[in-house]
Design a protein around this motif. Structure first.
Motif, PDB file in Angstrom:
ATOM      1  N   GLU A 155       0.855  -1.190   0.000  1.00  0.00           N
ATOM      2  CA  GLU A 155       0.000   0.000   0.000  1.00  0.00           C
ATOM      3  C   GLU A 155       0.889   1.238   0.000  1.00  0.00           C
ATOM      4  O   GLU A 155       1.977   1.240   0.574  1.00  0.00           O
ATOM      5  CB  GLU A 155      -0.912   0.034   1.232  1.00  0.00           C
ATOM      6  N   ASN A 156       0.421   2.274  -0.665  1.00  0.00           N
ATOM      7  CA  ASN A 156       1.149   3.557  -0.620  1.00  0.00           C
ATOM      8  C   ASN A 156       0.202   4.676  -1.004  1.00  0.00           C
ATOM      9  O   ASN A 156      -0.877   4.454  -1.564  1.00  0.00           O
ATOM     10  CB  ASN A 156       2.357   3.538  -1.564  1.00  0.00           C
ATOM     11  N   THR A 157       0.609   5.882  -0.676  1.00  0.00           N
ATOM     12  CA  THR A 157      -0.140   7.089  -1.008  1.00  0.00           C
ATOM     13  C   THR A 157       0.853   8.183  -1.370  1.00  0.00           C
ATOM     14  O   THR A 157       2.002   8.154  -0.890  1.00  0.00           O
ATOM     15  CB  THR A 157      -1.013   7.517   0.193  1.00  0.00           C
ATOM     16  N   PRO A 158       0.503   9.107  -2.234  1.00  0.00           N
ATOM     17  CA  PRO A 158       1.458  10.164  -2.601  1.00  0.00           C
ATOM     18  C   PRO A 158       1.947  10.939  -1.375  1.00  0.00           C
ATOM     19  O   PRO A 158       1.149  11.353  -0.539  1.00  0.00           O
ATOM     20  CB  PRO A 158       0.637  11.068  -3.530  1.00  0.00           C
ATOM     21  N   LYS A 197       3.125  14.684  -3.677  1.00  0.00           N
ATOM     22  CA  LYS A 197       1.803  15.234  -3.360  1.00  0.00           C
ATOM     23  C   LYS A 197       1.403  16.302  -4.375  1.00  0.00           C
ATOM     24  O   LYS A 197       0.245  16.409  -4.772  1.00  0.00           O
ATOM     25  CB  LYS A 197       1.798  15.830  -1.950  1.00  0.00           C
ATOM     26  N   LYS A 198       2.372  17.099  -4.795  1.00  0.00           N
ATOM     27  CA  LYS A 198       2.090  18.168  -5.759  1.00  0.00           C
ATOM     28  C   LYS A 198       2.157  17.651  -7.198  1.00  0.00           C
ATOM     29  O   LYS A 198       1.435  18.132  -8.069  1.00  0.00           O
ATOM     30  CB  LYS A 198       3.075  19.321  -5.572  1.00  0.00           C
ATOM     31  N   LEU A 199       3.015  16.672  -7.427  1.00  0.00           N
ATOM     32  CA  LEU A 199       3.200  16.165  -8.788  1.00  0.00           C
ATOM     33  C   LEU A 199       2.140  15.158  -9.213  1.00  0.00           C
ATOM     34  O   LEU A 199       1.925  14.946 -10.402  1.00  0.00           O
ATOM     35  CB  LEU A 199       4.581  15.500  -8.914  1.00  0.00           C
ATOM     36  N   TYR A 200       1.460  14.565  -8.245  1.00  0.00           N
ATOM     37  CA  TYR A 200       0.589  13.421  -8.525  1.00  0.00           C
ATOM     38  C   TYR A 200      -0.523  13.769  -9.507  1.00  0.00           C
ATOM     39  O   TYR A 200      -1.250  14.749  -9.343  1.00  0.00           O
ATOM     40  CB  TYR A 200      -0.015  12.891  -7.226  1.00  0.00           C
ATOM     41  N   LYS A 201      -0.629  12.929 -10.560  1.00  0.00           N
ATOM     42  CA  LYS A 201      -1.627  13.149 -11.606  1.00  0.00           C
ATOM     43  C   LYS A 201      -2.712  12.074 -11.608  1.00  0.00           C
ATOM     44  O   LYS A 201      -3.630  12.125 -12.426  1.00  0.00           O
ATOM     45  CB  LYS A 201      -0.953  13.158 -12.982  1.00  0.00           C
ATOM     46  N   GLY A 202      -2.596  11.112 -10.713  1.00  0.00           N
ATOM     47  CA  GLY A 202      -3.528   9.992 -10.711  1.00  0.00           C
ATOM     48  C   GLY A 202      -4.796  10.257  -9.922  1.00  0.00           C
ATOM     49  O   GLY A 202      -5.084  11.378  -9.506  1.00  0.00           O
ATOM     50  N   GLN A 203      -5.540   9.160  -9.707  1.00  0.00           N
ATOM     51  CA  GLN A 203      -6.815   9.236  -9.001  1.00  0.00           C
ATOM     52  C   GLN A 203      -6.669   8.710  -7.577  1.00  0.00           C
ATOM     53  O   GLN A 203      -5.661   8.146  -7.204  1.00  0.00           O
ATOM     54  CB  GLN A 203      -7.860   8.407  -9.757  1.00  0.00           C
ATOM     55  N   ASN A 204      -7.710   8.919  -6.770  1.00  0.00           N
ATOM     56  CA  ASN A 204      -7.809   8.363  -5.413  1.00  0.00           C
ATOM     57  C   ASN A 204      -6.646   8.750  -4.504  1.00  0.00           C
ATOM     58  O   ASN A 204      -6.180   7.957  -3.680  1.00  0.00           O
ATOM     59  CB  ASN A 204      -7.908   6.834  -5.481  1.00  0.00           C
TER      60      ASN A 204
END
Length: 280
Positions: free
Chosen positions: A71-74, A79-86
């Protein structure tokens, strides 16, 4: 009702600003052969690397036999670069290393064969057994592990016999014909006693006869070893012959899933992959 072995849940793998796998969701049920297909660069091997602990996903989770293992989260700059969902769905980081994933019961082969060059076929397979050893440095030093070592050697001999490799047991693995090298790599993976076997383009570089033999080989080991198989492959004859379910990636996104017949006739798949002239 089918028993689920592997679930990839909302997995996104982002490198800098490039999203290689975008919110991937798929399931692999027990005793099935499930294939992941798509054009080169679609993110297939990246997905395998997430499942096997080579990469921690930027976001999402992986479940194995009903237990969340990854499991992981941005976080940080992502956090600023993330382009994905959820982005806010996950809050923990679970990132086991590849050896820990192997010990859980997930083994893999690689697109480019990775056999130890200076080792024989038998030695390549025996080395893989070390992940199942219960002994430590002290017991190994004083030869207190002789019984376990003997048992593992016998298991490797039997494995080579079952897989039809006993005649080349003393040959340097990298000196064998290409098709046999693939079998040795699969044998090495099987030596870790997996419940789930990941095959990354097992037919790459093979001629039609070798591919046909490999197709029968994979189907046989699924039955003989009661394995679940998750496979990346470009040879559509192989995929369509033995897959129970097929998932299709394009630019990191899942565009289709279903039985081989359903996928083969999906217009999105034909446009993205199956309808492309490989000689063009």
């Amino acid at each position: 009702m089918s028993e689920n072995v592997l679930t990839i849940e909302n997995a996104t793998m982002q490198f800098g600003g490039v999203v290689a796998v975008d919110n991937l969701n798929l399931k692999v049920d027990k005793d099935q052969i499930v294939s992941l297909i798509g054009p080169n660069g679609a993110g297939k091997t990246t997905a395998f690397n997430v499942v096997t602990g080579v990469y921690a996903p930027t976001n999402g989770a992986v479940w194995f036999e009903g237990r969340k293992i990854i499991e992981n989260t941005p976080h940080g700059k992502m956090k600023k670069l993330y382009k994905g969902q959820n982005a806010s769905k996950y809050s923990h980081m679970i990132a086991p290393t590849p050896d820990k994933i192997t010990q859980m019961g997930i083994a893999r082969t690689f697109q480019n064969i990775r056999l130890w060059k200076s080792q024989t076929v038998f030695e390549n397979v025996l080395i893989a057994k070390h992940c199942r050893r219960s002994t430590n440095l002290l017991s190994a030093t004083f030869r207190l592990n002789a019984d376990e070592e003997k048992r593992q050697r016998e298991e490797c001999e039997n494995l080579l016999h079952v897989l039809g490799l006993e005649d080349v047991r003393n040959e340097l693995a990298t000196g064998l014909p290409y098709g046999l090298q693939r079998r040795v790599e699969i044998a090495r993976a099987l030596a870790t006693e997996p419940k789930l076997l990941l095959l990354d383009e097992p037919a790459a570089g093979m001629n039609p006869q070798e591919t046909e033999e490999l197709t029968a080989f994979i189907d046989r080991i699924r039955t003989d070893f009661r394995l679940t198989v998750f496979m990346i492959e470009h040879h559509m004859d192989l995929v369509m012959d033995i897959s129970d379910r097929v998932y299709v990636l394009d630019f990191g996104r899942l565009i289709a899933e279903g039985t081989p017949a359903e996928v083969q006739n999906d217009p999105r798949v034909i446009d993205a992959y199956l309808g492309v002239d490989e000689d063009a």
